[in-house]
Design a protein around this motif. Structure first.
Motif, PDB file in Angstrom:
ATOM      1  N   LEU A   1       0.829  -1.209   0.000  1.00  0.00           N
ATOM      2  CA  LEU A   1       0.000   0.000   0.000  1.00  0.00           C
ATOM      3  C   LEU A   1       0.863   1.259   0.000  1.00  0.00           C
ATOM      4  N   GLY A   2       2.089   1.144  -0.471  1.00  0.00           N
ATOM      5  CA  GLY A   2       2.974   2.306  -0.479  1.00  0.00           C
ATOM      6  C   GLY A   2       3.385   2.713   0.919  1.00  0.00           C
ATOM      7  N   TYR A   3       3.550   1.744   1.802  1.00  0.00           N
ATOM      8  CA  TYR A   3       3.934   1.942   3.206  1.00  0.00           C
ATOM      9  C   TYR A   3       2.949   2.816   3.970  1.00  0.00           C
ATOM     10  N   ARG A   4       1.675   2.631   3.630  1.00  0.00           N
ATOM     11  CA  ARG A   4       0.595   3.254   4.392  1.00  0.00           C
ATOM     12  C   ARG A   4      -0.100   2.162   5.191  1.00  0.00           C
ATOM     13  N   PRO A   5      -0.775   2.523   6.290  1.00  0.00           N
ATOM     14  CA  PRO A   5      -1.524   1.506   7.045  1.00  0.00           C
ATOM     15  C   PRO A   5      -2.759   1.067   6.268  1.00  0.00           C
TER      16      PRO A   5
END
Length: 115
Positions: free
Chosen positions: A95-99
């Motif tokens: 997720l593109g280093y998103r939570p």
């Protein structure tokens, strides 16, 4: 998951490994009970189910290898805390280093609709 089965029907196959890791026998029993068939992952073939293998690796590295569980209750509490963190706050590379939680939350207007 049974809610999804009600909406979309029971899948023909559910992919599962045949090993004893965690609760494999209970999962296989559940798959049979819901009327699906198991699509087995060959032993020593983690590329057949990369998502589960990736999750199991992180679960082991981030929690299991870092703590001693001296009681079942302690294990339950720590695993649940880790699960909540993993599913809501931990950045995911896919997720593109998103939570993940912001990707799944849909805001609903709490005001009633008058017709």
């Amino acid at each position: 998951m049974s809610d999804l089965f009600i909406l979309r029907g029971v899948p023909s196959f559910i992919r599962s490994d045949s090993g004893p890791e965690f609760v494999a026998q209970a999962v296989q029993g559940w798959i049979k009970a819901v009327g699906a068939k198991t699509a087995y992952i060959e032993p020593g073939s983690p590329w057949e189910n990369g998502y589960c293998e990736s999750f199991n690796t992180r679960f082991r590295d981030e929690l299991l290898n870092g703590d001693n569980f001296y009681s079942l209750r302690k294990a339950q509490i720590l695993i649940e805390e880790w699960r909540i963190h993993y599913n809501t706050k931990r950045p995911q590379s896919a997720l593109g280093y998103r939570p993940p939680a912001p990707e799944t939350i849909v805001q609903i207007d709490p005001r009633p609709v008058m017709h």
